[in-house]
Write an enzyme that holds these catalytic residues in place. Structure first.
Site, PDB file in Angstrom:
ATOM      1  N   GLU A  30     -22.931  18.111 -34.825  1.00 22.51           N
ATOM      2  CA  GLU A  30     -22.023  17.905 -33.686  1.00 22.51           C
ATOM      3  C   GLU A  30     -21.557  19.236 -33.108  1.00 22.51           C
ATOM      4  O   GLU A  30     -21.443  19.401 -31.895  1.00 22.51           O
ATOM      5  CB  GLU A  30     -20.815  17.063 -34.120  1.00 22.51           C
ATOM      6  CG  GLU A  30     -21.189  15.635 -34.451  1.00 22.51           C
ATOM      7  CD  GLU A  30     -20.046  14.897 -35.128  1.00 22.51           C
ATOM      8  OE1 GLU A  30     -19.421  14.059 -34.482  1.00 22.51           O
ATOM      9  OE2 GLU A  30     -19.768  15.185 -36.302  1.00 22.51           O
TER      10      GLU A  30
ATOM     11  N   ASN B 117     -19.809  12.644 -42.324  1.00 21.14           N
ATOM     12  CA  ASN B 117     -19.907  12.973 -40.901  1.00 21.14           C
ATOM     13  C   ASN B 117     -20.835  14.168 -40.653  1.00 21.14           C
ATOM     14  O   ASN B 117     -20.803  15.142 -41.393  1.00 21.14           O
ATOM     15  CB  ASN B 117     -18.519  13.295 -40.337  1.00 21.14           C
ATOM     16  CG  ASN B 117     -17.587  12.097 -40.389  1.00 21.14           C
ATOM     17  OD1 ASN B 117     -18.041  10.954 -40.259  1.00 21.14           O
ATOM     18  ND2 ASN B 117     -16.315  12.336 -40.607  1.00 21.14           N
TER      19      ASN B 117
ATOM     20  N   THR C 264     -38.522   5.854 -25.494  1.00 23.85           N
ATOM     21  CA  THR C 264     -38.249   6.367 -24.147  1.00 23.85           C
ATOM     22  C   THR C 264     -37.052   5.541 -23.671  1.00 23.85           C
ATOM     23  O   THR C 264     -36.942   4.363 -24.030  1.00 23.85           O
ATOM     24  CB  THR C 264     -39.438   6.185 -23.166  1.00 23.85           C
ATOM     25  OG1 THR C 264     -39.625   4.794 -22.932  1.00 23.85           O
ATOM     26  CG2 THR C 264     -40.718   6.801 -23.693  1.00 23.85           C
ATOM     27  N   HIS C 265     -36.164   6.159 -22.924  1.00 22.02           N
ATOM     28  CA  HIS C 265     -34.906   5.494 -22.522  1.00 22.02           C
ATOM     29  C   HIS C 265     -34.106   5.043 -23.752  1.00 22.02           C
ATOM     30  O   HIS C 265     -33.298   4.125 -23.667  1.00 22.02           O
ATOM     31  CB  HIS C 265     -35.161   4.277 -21.628  1.00 22.02           C
ATOM     32  CG  HIS C 265     -36.086   4.553 -20.490  1.00 22.02           C
ATOM     33  ND1 HIS C 265     -35.659   4.914 -19.236  1.00 22.02           N
ATOM     34  CD2 HIS C 265     -37.445   4.522 -20.434  1.00 22.02           C
ATOM     35  CE1 HIS C 265     -36.697   5.087 -18.440  1.00 22.02           C
ATOM     36  NE2 HIS C 265     -37.806   4.865 -19.150  1.00 22.02           N
TER      37      HIS C 265
ATOM     38  N   GLN D 126     -17.521  45.012 -16.674  1.00 15.93           N
ATOM     39  CA  GLN D 126     -17.038  45.056 -18.053  1.00 15.93           C
ATOM     40  C   GLN D 126     -16.968  43.633 -18.637  1.00 15.93           C
ATOM     41  O   GLN D 126     -17.003  43.467 -19.848  1.00 15.93           O
ATOM     42  CB  GLN D 126     -15.655  45.718 -18.089  1.00 15.93           C
ATOM     43  CG  GLN D 126     -15.058  45.830 -19.465  1.00 15.93           C
ATOM     44  CD  GLN D 126     -13.885  46.796 -19.492  1.00 15.93           C
ATOM     45  OE1 GLN D 126     -14.072  48.006 -19.411  1.00 15.93           O
ATOM     46  NE2 GLN D 126     -12.675  46.263 -19.574  1.00 15.93           N
TER      47      GLN D 126
ATOM     48  N   TYR E 179     -21.841  50.746  -9.797  1.00 14.65           N
ATOM     49  CA  TYR E 179     -20.995  50.179 -10.851  1.00 14.65           C
ATOM     50  C   TYR E 179     -19.652  49.699 -10.306  1.00 14.65           C
ATOM     51  O   TYR E 179     -19.052  50.344  -9.454  1.00 14.65           O
ATOM     52  CB  TYR E 179     -20.750  51.211 -11.962  1.00 14.65           C
ATOM     53  CG  TYR E 179     -19.833  50.679 -13.050  1.00 14.65           C
ATOM     54  CD1 TYR E 179     -20.346  49.900 -14.078  1.00 14.65           C
ATOM     55  CD2 TYR E 179     -18.456  50.893 -13.013  1.00 14.65           C
ATOM     56  CE1 TYR E 179     -19.513  49.367 -15.052  1.00 14.65           C
ATOM     57  CE2 TYR E 179     -17.616  50.372 -13.981  1.00 14.65           C
ATOM     58  CZ  TYR E 179     -18.150  49.603 -15.002  1.00 14.65           C
ATOM     59  OH  TYR E 179     -17.326  49.070 -15.962  1.00 14.65           O
TER      60      TYR E 179
ATOM     61  N   LYS F 294     -16.912   7.738 -45.534  1.00 13.20           N
ATOM     62  CA  LYS F 294     -17.625   8.421 -44.449  1.00 13.20           C
ATOM     63  C   LYS F 294     -18.319   9.713 -44.835  1.00 13.20           C
ATOM     64  O   LYS F 294     -17.886  10.444 -45.705  1.00 13.20           O
ATOM     65  CB  LYS F 294     -16.662   8.703 -43.294  1.00 13.20           C
ATOM     66  CG  LYS F 294     -16.224   7.418 -42.624  1.00 13.20           C
ATOM     67  CD  LYS F 294     -15.791   7.646 -41.215  1.00 13.20           C
ATOM     68  CE  LYS F 294     -16.948   8.020 -40.333  1.00 13.20           C
ATOM     69  NZ  LYS F 294     -16.510   8.420 -39.010  1.00 13.20           N
TER      70      LYS F 294
ATOM     71  N   SER G  36     -14.231  12.179 -44.471  1.00 15.05           N
ATOM     72  CA  SER G  36     -13.058  11.852 -43.668  1.00 15.05           C
ATOM     73  C   SER G  36     -11.828  11.963 -44.544  1.00 15.05           C
ATOM     74  O   SER G  36     -11.855  11.627 -45.722  1.00 15.05           O
ATOM     75  CB  SER G  36     -13.199  10.426 -43.133  1.00 15.05           C
ATOM     76  OG  SER G  36     -11.926   9.904 -42.796  1.00 15.05           O
TER      77      SER G  36
ATOM     78  N   LYS H 100     -19.665  41.965 -21.324  1.00 17.98           N
ATOM     79  CA  LYS H 100     -19.742  42.143 -22.773  1.00 17.98           C
ATOM     80  C   LYS H 100     -19.392  40.898 -23.561  1.00 17.98           C
ATOM     81  O   LYS H 100     -20.173  40.436 -24.393  1.00 17.98           O
ATOM     82  CB  LYS H 100     -18.811  43.277 -23.208  1.00 17.98           C
ATOM     83  CG  LYS H 100     -19.518  44.551 -23.639  1.00 17.98           C
ATOM     84  CD  LYS H 100     -20.095  45.330 -22.511  1.00 17.98           C
ATOM     85  CE  LYS H 100     -19.018  46.080 -21.782  1.00 17.98           C
ATOM     86  NZ  LYS H 100     -19.489  46.438 -20.417  1.00 17.98           N
TER      87      LYS H 100
ATOM     88  N   SER I  27     -11.429  47.977 -23.101  1.00 16.97           N
ATOM     89  CA  SER I  27     -12.475  47.084 -23.618  1.00 16.97           C
ATOM     90  C   SER I  27     -12.819  47.410 -25.064  1.00 16.97           C
ATOM     91  O   SER I  27     -13.717  46.818 -25.640  1.00 16.97           O
ATOM     92  CB  SER I  27     -13.734  47.201 -22.750  1.00 16.97           C
ATOM     93  OG  SER I  27     -14.142  48.560 -22.640  1.00 16.97           O
TER      94      SER I  27
HETATM   95  N1  ARG Z   1     -15.860  49.889 -20.414  1.00 19.34           N
HETATM   96  C1  ARG Z   1     -16.692  49.987 -19.257  1.00 19.34           C
HETATM   97  C2  ARG Z   1     -17.590  48.734 -19.136  1.00 19.34           C
HETATM   98  O1  ARG Z   1     -17.682  48.057 -20.069  1.00 19.34           O
HETATM   99  C3  ARG Z   1     -17.590  51.182 -19.374  1.00 19.34           C
HETATM  100  C4  ARG Z   1     -17.965  51.767 -18.054  1.00 19.34           C
HETATM  101  C5  ARG Z   1     -16.765  52.299 -17.391  1.00 19.34           C
HETATM  102  N2  ARG Z   1     -17.081  53.014 -16.199  1.00 19.34           N
HETATM  103  C6  ARG Z   1     -16.152  53.315 -15.299  1.00 19.34           C
HETATM  104  N3  ARG Z   1     -16.537  53.987 -14.275  1.00 19.34           N
HETATM  105  N4  ARG Z   1     -14.916  52.919 -15.433  1.00 19.34           N
HETATM  106  O2  ARG Z   1     -18.120  48.446 -18.102  1.00 19.34           O
END
Ligand code: ARG
Length: 460
Positions: free
Chosen positions: A294, A289, A159-160, A326, A321, A287, A281, A329, A26
Site C-alpha cells: 500500500e 495487512n 481484462t477490465h 534551488q 541561472y 488481520k 491490526s 534539489k 539550502s
Molecule cells: N544553492 C544554490 C542552488 O542550489 C547554488 C547556486 C547559487 N547561485 C547563486 N548565484 N546564488 O541553486
C-alpha cells in the site's frame, strides 16, 4: 542578522535578515552534495594549475585541505551541525579558507556556484542512477527467480478486472520483468545526458582563464563538456528526465502493488504476504495487512508531484541561472529516496511471497475462461469468427443458466448450437490446451514462457 559570513560582503553594508537567511539557505539539504562538491573542487584546482592561476605549492595546500575536509565530513559526527553556511559550496570554501588561509581564497577563480551546483548535481545524479539501475536489476532477478520456481503455476488473466483467459503465473511475472527492463533502458539513456560537464561555464558567459575543460571532464569521469555556457548553468532537463523515469518506475511498482494487494485478499486468495512485509491490526486480531504494498502504491504520488514541480519551476525562467532552481534539489532527492525505498520493498515482497497454487488453479479453470478457445475451435472447423463468437455467446448463456463449465455440458447440448462441434471439443477446452495454443511469440504457451524465461535470464 545572519552570523555566517556570506560570499558577497563588498557590495553590502548589512547582513541578511535571519528569517530571509533561513529561507534562502539550502545547506540543510544540499549537504548531500558534499562529497561531489569536494571532488569537483579538486578537479577545478587542477584546472587552475594548468591555467597558471595556482602554483604547485598552492595547489598542494588546496588539495590536502579539501581531502581533510572530506574526511572530517565523512567521519566526524556533527561536522555540519552548528556551522552556519548558505549552501554546500560556501561551506566547503569557508572550511578551506579557515584551514589553509590565502591559497583557499584563490580556488573560486573562474568558477561560480552556478556551474558548481550544476556539476555537483550531475555527479550526484550519475551515482543515483547507477544505484537505481542496479536495484531494478535485482527486482527483475527476484521476479525471475519466483517465476522459475513456480513455472507450472497458473492464474486467471483479467481484462477490465473480469476473468478473461488463463495464463501462466510466470507469464505474469515476466510482464513486470519487461516493464522494469524498459525502466533500466531509460536510465541508461538519461545517464548519457547527465554525464556532461558544466564546470568552466562560470556564472553564465564562460571563464576568462585558460582552463582545460576537457581535462576536468576526464578527471571527473564526464563523457563530454557542455557546449554553451548559458545553457550549461540553466539546464535542468536531466532532472526532469530523471523524475519522469522514476515516475514510470513508480507507475510499474504501483500497478504491481495493486495486484499483490488484490490477490492477497480473502476474495482472491492467490498470494499470501510474508509476515516480514505485513502488519497486523491493533483492534482486529485476525488481520494481516499489506502495508508494504500500500505504501509503494501510495508513494507513487510524491514522485509524480516532484516531476510536475520541476516542470513548473523551470517553465518561465529567463536565461541563465535563477534562484528558483534551488528548488530542484529537494524534488530530485525525494524522487530518488522514494524510488529507491519502493524498489527495495518490492524486491523484498517478491522474495518472500507465498502462492496458493491450488486456489490459483481452481480460479484459472473456472468462469468459462475457455470461451475464446471454443470460438477458435469453431473457426478451425470452418466457421467464420464473428459467427463462432455469436454461437459461443449462446453456449455461455446455457452454461451460466445451468451453473456449469463448458466441459460439463453434454456433446448433444453442444451440438445443438453447431453441428461442427464433435467429441474432440472436450480436449480443446482443457486448461492445458487453452494455454498451449497461445504459442506465438509473446504468448503464454508453456514452451514460449520457458524460452522467454531463458531470454530474460540471459538479459540480466
Ligand atoms: N544553492 C544554490 C542552488 O542550489 C547554488 C547556486 C547559487 N547561485 C547563486 N548565484 N546564488 O541553486
Amino acid at each position: 542578522m545572519s552570523k555566517g559570513k556570506n560570499l558577497w560582503g563588498g557590495r553590502f553594508t548589512s547582513g541578511a535578515d535571519p528569517s530571509f537567511a533561513e529561507f534562502n539557505n539550502s545547506f540543510r539539504f544540499d549537504r548531500r552534495f558534499f562529497a561531489a562538491d569536494v571532488r569537483a573542487s579538486v578537479a577545478h584546482c587542477k584546472a587552475l594549475v594548468g591555467a597558471g592561476v595556482l602554483n604547485a605549492e598552492e595547489a598542494k595546500k588546496i588539495e590536502t585541505g579539501l581531502q581533510s575536509i572530506l574526511e572530517k565530513g565523512q567521519t566526524e559526527a556533527g561536522y555540519f551541525a552548528g556551522l552556519d553556511s548558505e549552501d554546500v559550496h560556501s561551506f566547503v570554501e569557508a572550511r578551506l579558507v579557515e584551514m589553509i588561509g590565502d591559497a583557499g581564497r584563490k580556488l573560486h577563480t573562474g568558477r561560480s556556484r552556478n556551474d558548481q551546483v550544476a556539476t555537483d548535481l550531475r555527479l550526484w545524479l550519475r551515482e543515483a542512477i547507477d544505484q537505481l539501475s542496479s536495484q531494478l536489476r535485482s527486482t527483475q532477478e527476484a521476479l525471475l527467480d519466483l517465476a522459475e520456481s513456480k513455472s507450472d503455476a497458473v492464474l486467471p488473466g483479467y481484462t477490465h478486472l473480469q476473468r478473461a483467459q488463463p495464463i501462466l503465473f510466470a507469464h505474469w511475472c515476466l510482464a513486470y520483468f519487461e516493464m522494469l527492463g524498459r525502466d533500466r533502458e531509460r536510465f541508461e539513456e538519461i545517464r548519457k545526458r547527465v554525464n556532461v560537464l558544466p564546470l568552466g561555464s562560470a556564472a553564465l558567459a564562460g571563464s576568462s582563464f585558460p582552463i582545460d575543460r576537457e581535462a576536468t571532464a576526464r578527471e571527473l569521469g564526464f563523457e563530454s563538456v557542455s557546449r554553451n555556457s548559458m545553457d550549461a548553468v540553466s539546464d535542468r532537463d536531466f532532472c526532469v528526465e530523471f523524475a519522469a523515469a522514476c515516475a514510470l518506475v513508480m507507475v510499474h511498482l504501483s500497478r504491481f502493488a495493486e495486484e499483490v494487494i488484490l490477490y492477497s485478499t480473502g476474495e482472491f486468495g492467490f498470494f499470501e504476504l510474508s509476515d516480514a512485509v505485513a502488519t497486523g491490526s491493533s483492534l482486529m486480531p485476525q488481520k494481516k495487512n499489506p502495508d508494504s504494498m500500500e505504501l509503494v502504491r501510495g508513494k507513487a504520488g510524491r514522485v509524480f508531484g516532484h516531476l510536475v514541480s520541476l516542470l513548473t519551476m523551470l517553465k518561465g525562467l529567463p536565461l541563465a541561472y535563477n534562484k528558483d532552481m534551488q528548488e530542484d534539489k529537494e524534488a530530485v532527492f525525494d524522487t530518488f529516496d522514494t524510488t529507491h525505498a519502493c524498489l527495495e520493498v518490492a524486491a523484498l515482497v517478491l522474495r518472500n511471497v507465498k502462492l496458493n497454487e491450488a486456489r490459483m488453479l481452481t480460479a484459472a479453470s473456472q468462469g468459462l475462461m475457455n470461451a475464446t478457445e471454443l470460438a477458435d475451435y469453431l473457426v478451425r472447423k470452418g466457421t467464420p469468427f464473428r459467427e463462432a463468437h455469436e454461437t459461443v455467446g449462446k453456449v455461455v448463456m446455457l452454461a451460466m443458466a445451468k451453473g456449469v463449465e463448458f466441459a460439463q455440458l453434454s456433446l448433444d447440448e453442444l451440438h445443438s448450437f453447431s453441428d461442427k462441434i464433435e467429441n474432440d471439443v472436450f480436449d480443446s477446452l482443457s486448461l492445458e490446451k487453452t494455454l498451449t495454443t497461445k504459442s506465438q511469440t509473446g504468448g503464454t504457451a508453456p514452451q514460449r514462457v520457458v524460452e522467454a524465461l531463458a531470454v530474460a535470464r540471459k538479459s540480466l
